[in-house]
Write a protein that holds these residues in place. Structure first.
Motif, PDB file in Angstrom:
ATOM      1  N   ALA A 138       2.131  -0.916  -0.641  1.00 60.94           N
ATOM      2  CA  ALA A 138       2.191  -0.453   0.750  1.00 60.94           C
ATOM      3  C   ALA A 138       2.852   0.915   0.836  1.00 60.94           C
ATOM      4  O   ALA A 138       2.389   1.800   1.568  1.00 60.94           O
ATOM      5  CB  ALA A 138       2.951  -1.470   1.605  1.00 60.94           C
ATOM      6  N   ILE A 139       3.919   1.096   0.078  1.00 64.81           N
ATOM      7  CA  ILE A 139       4.625   2.381   0.089  1.00 64.81           C
ATOM      8  C   ILE A 139       3.749   3.482  -0.499  1.00 64.81           C
ATOM      9  O   ILE A 139       3.643   4.577   0.062  1.00 64.81           O
ATOM     10  CB  ILE A 139       5.956   2.263  -0.682  1.00 64.81           C
ATOM     11  N   GLN A 140       3.108   3.197  -1.619  1.00 66.32           N
ATOM     12  CA  GLN A 140       2.280   4.205  -2.262  1.00 66.32           C
ATOM     13  C   GLN A 140       1.106   4.613  -1.376  1.00 66.32           C
ATOM     14  O   GLN A 140       0.794   5.805  -1.250  1.00 66.32           O
ATOM     15  CB  GLN A 140       1.748   3.680  -3.602  1.00 66.32           C
ATOM     16  N   HIS A 141       0.462   3.640  -0.748  1.00 65.34           N
ATOM     17  CA  HIS A 141      -0.663   3.955   0.139  1.00 65.34           C
ATOM     18  C   HIS A 141      -0.200   4.805   1.314  1.00 65.34           C
ATOM     19  O   HIS A 141      -0.861   5.776   1.697  1.00 65.34           O
ATOM     20  CB  HIS A 141      -1.306   2.669   0.644  1.00 65.34           C
ATOM     21  N   PHE A 142       0.946   4.433   1.867  1.00 61.94           N
ATOM     22  CA  PHE A 142       1.479   5.183   3.008  1.00 61.94           C
ATOM     23  C   PHE A 142       1.794   6.616   2.610  1.00 61.94           C
ATOM     24  O   PHE A 142       1.438   7.568   3.307  1.00 61.94           O
ATOM     25  CB  PHE A 142       2.729   4.483   3.537  1.00 61.94           C
ATOM     26  N   LEU A 143       2.458   6.791   1.473  1.00 58.56           N
ATOM     27  CA  LEU A 143       2.832   8.131   1.024  1.00 58.56           C
ATOM     28  C   LEU A 143       1.613   9.010   0.778  1.00 58.56           C
ATOM     29  O   LEU A 143       1.674  10.236   0.958  1.00 58.56           O
ATOM     30  CB  LEU A 143       3.673   8.041  -0.251  1.00 58.56           C
ATOM     31  N   SER A 144       0.511   8.402   0.384  1.00 58.62           N
ATOM     32  CA  SER A 144      -0.698   9.179   0.100  1.00 58.62           C
ATOM     33  C   SER A 144      -1.319   9.771   1.358  1.00 58.62           C
ATOM     34  O   SER A 144      -2.150  10.678   1.279  1.00 58.62           O
ATOM     35  CB  SER A 144      -1.732   8.297  -0.610  1.00 58.62           C
ATOM     36  N   GLN A 145      -0.911   9.291   2.539  1.00 56.29           N
ATOM     37  CA  GLN A 145      -1.498   9.727   3.806  1.00 56.29           C
ATOM     38  C   GLN A 145      -0.731  10.857   4.475  1.00 56.29           C
ATOM     39  O   GLN A 145      -1.205  11.423   5.459  1.00 56.29           O
ATOM     40  CB  GLN A 145      -1.592   8.543   4.775  1.00 56.29           C
ATOM     41  N   VAL A 146       0.466  11.160   3.982  1.00 59.78           N
ATOM     42  CA  VAL A 146       1.334  12.115   4.672  1.00 59.78           C
ATOM     43  C   VAL A 146       1.871  13.158   3.705  1.00 59.78           C
ATOM     44  O   VAL A 146       1.837  12.983   2.487  1.00 59.78           O
ATOM     45  CB  VAL A 146       2.516  11.390   5.362  1.00 59.78           C
ATOM     46  N   GLU A 147       2.386  14.251   4.286  1.00 62.11           N
ATOM     47  CA  GLU A 147       2.991  15.310   3.471  1.00 62.11           C
ATOM     48  C   GLU A 147       4.512  15.345   3.597  1.00 62.11           C
ATOM     49  O   GLU A 147       5.204  15.791   2.683  1.00 62.11           O
ATOM     50  CB  GLU A 147       2.411  16.665   3.861  1.00 62.11           C
ATOM     51  N   LYS A 148       5.010  14.926   4.758  1.00 55.59           N
ATOM     52  CA  LYS A 148       6.445  14.890   4.983  1.00 55.59           C
ATOM     53  C   LYS A 148       6.842  13.498   5.466  1.00 55.59           C
ATOM     54  O   LYS A 148       6.085  12.838   6.192  1.00 55.59           O
ATOM     55  CB  LYS A 148       6.876  15.931   6.026  1.00 55.59           C
ATOM     56  N   VAL A 149       8.040  13.060   5.072  1.00 55.08           N
ATOM     57  CA  VAL A 149       8.502  11.710   5.403  1.00 55.08           C
ATOM     58  C   VAL A 149       9.877  11.751   6.043  1.00 55.08           C
ATOM     59  O   VAL A 149      10.783  12.443   5.574  1.00 55.08           O
ATOM     60  CB  VAL A 149       8.551  10.821   4.145  1.00 55.08           C
TER      61      VAL A 149
END
Length: 344
Positions: free
Chosen positions: A250-261
């Motif tokens: 879930a974390i990896q998929h989410f991170l792949s969608q954004v540039e800043k967190v």
């Protein structure tokens, strides 16, 4: 009302800002050799009303500690107040940490943004501008809460700084904090709803990942709102049952969608045995152990984190400083990861 310019971006006032007294940074001193230093010996206290942030040299890293001394949002959310004292307790808890980061790294304490006369919306606006200015200067904002109303100001500042780059919001929390504001307005439980509305107005996707959600802590309406806003969540059961694959995927998929967190941790996500000093304790909260640390480090090591905060520490409800020490350990984790230092 006297106003002075912070950097070239933000206007803050004496009423909305409280610089840190250097006496807040005390602790054990074993010597002054580099391998003996502790945080209280290297932190630089900055008064934002009097000076800009020091310029970073190419390749140099800097971290700005900034408190958000507010629990007005907790009061509006009908919680137990006291989190406004959280920043002071956190400074005390982290002052004695040993220095394991590079000697060139700048660790600054920029004081507190304060909520005056219950004017939460104004305090959040000032916080947003401060975060944007910190990021513009090349530093990582590491914010000390304060109630979880810290979210809207902090995340808004990151979004402004990011411009058109997609921003994601990750929240370790037992609660969605996606309530529709009530009669008193925004609260500690409305931050992600406000961010979702801002995303709609801007015509951009709303990227929200909540980790540690408790079914017994959120009404069906809140689950429905989360669904309507296309939020992603993983329940506390994944931590209880050691479902590492689900969490990391879930974390990896989410991170792949954004540039800043934007990364926020509400301390009530943890079991009350480890975090008694919060407004709403969770007897069956997650454990601050191996699986949580794997998730936290995966997010930090992505290189996409633009701002971090710790929310809901209420020193008046703490027992033996357990909650403060837990929160302090997360700050240590954040600094180590941001500076590229390997955990032992």
């Amino acid at each position: 009302m006297e106003k002075r310019r912070f950097s070239t971006v933000i206007m803050i006032t004496k009423e909305s800002y409280q610089p840190t007294d250097i006496s807040a940074w005390t602790g054990r001193t074993d010597g002054t050799d580099p391998d003996l230093l502790r945080w209280h010996q290297v932190v630089q206290v900055i008064n934002l009303l009097q000076q800009p942030l020091p310029a970073l040299t190419p390749g140099q890293k800097g971290i700005v500690l900034l408190g958000f001394a507010s629990d007005e949002g907790v009061r509006r959310n009908k919680g137990r107040v006291g989190a406004a004292e959280g920043p002071a307790a956190l400074r005390k808890a982290i002052a004695n940490f040993p220095v394991h980061f590079n000697a060139q790294t700048l660790l600054l304490d920029a004081g507190n943004i304060i909520c005056v006369n219950g004017e939460l919306e104004n305090a959040q606006q000032v916080l947003s501008e401060a975060v944007k200015a910190i990021l513009t200067a090349g530093y990582l904002p590491l914010l000390l809460g304060g109630g979880h109303e810290i979210t809207y100001g902090h995340a808004s500042g990151i979004r402004q700084f990011a411009g058109k780059r997609p921003v994601g919001f990750i929240n370790f929390d037992a609660h969605f904090d996606i309530r529709v504001p009530g009669e008193e307005g925004a609260s500690s439980g409305t931050g992600f709803w406000q961010l979702a509305q801002d995303a709609k107005q801007a015509g951009v996707p709303f990227h929200y990942l909540a980790l540690g959600i408790q079914k017994n802590g959120n009404t069906r309406q809140l689950f429905n709102i989360a669904g309507e806003e296309e939020a992603t969540y993983v329940s506390a059961d994944a931590f209880h049952l050691q479902d590492k694959d689900t969490l990391l995927a879930a974390i990896q998929h989410f991170l792949s969608q954004v540039e800043k967190v934007y990364l926020t941790t509400c301390l009530d996500v943890f079991s009350a045995a480890f975090a008694p000093g919060v407004s709403a304790t969770a007897y069956n909260g997650i454990l601050p152990g191996g699986l949580f640390l794997q998730c936290y480090r995966k997010i930090m090591e992505s290189g996409k984190v633009a701002g971090v905060d710790i929310a809901e520490l209420n020193p008046s409800l703490d027992i033996d400083n357990r909650t403060a020490k837990l929160a302090a350990s997360l700050i240590f984790e954040t600094v180590m990861a941001y500076c590229g230092e390997e955990p032992f």
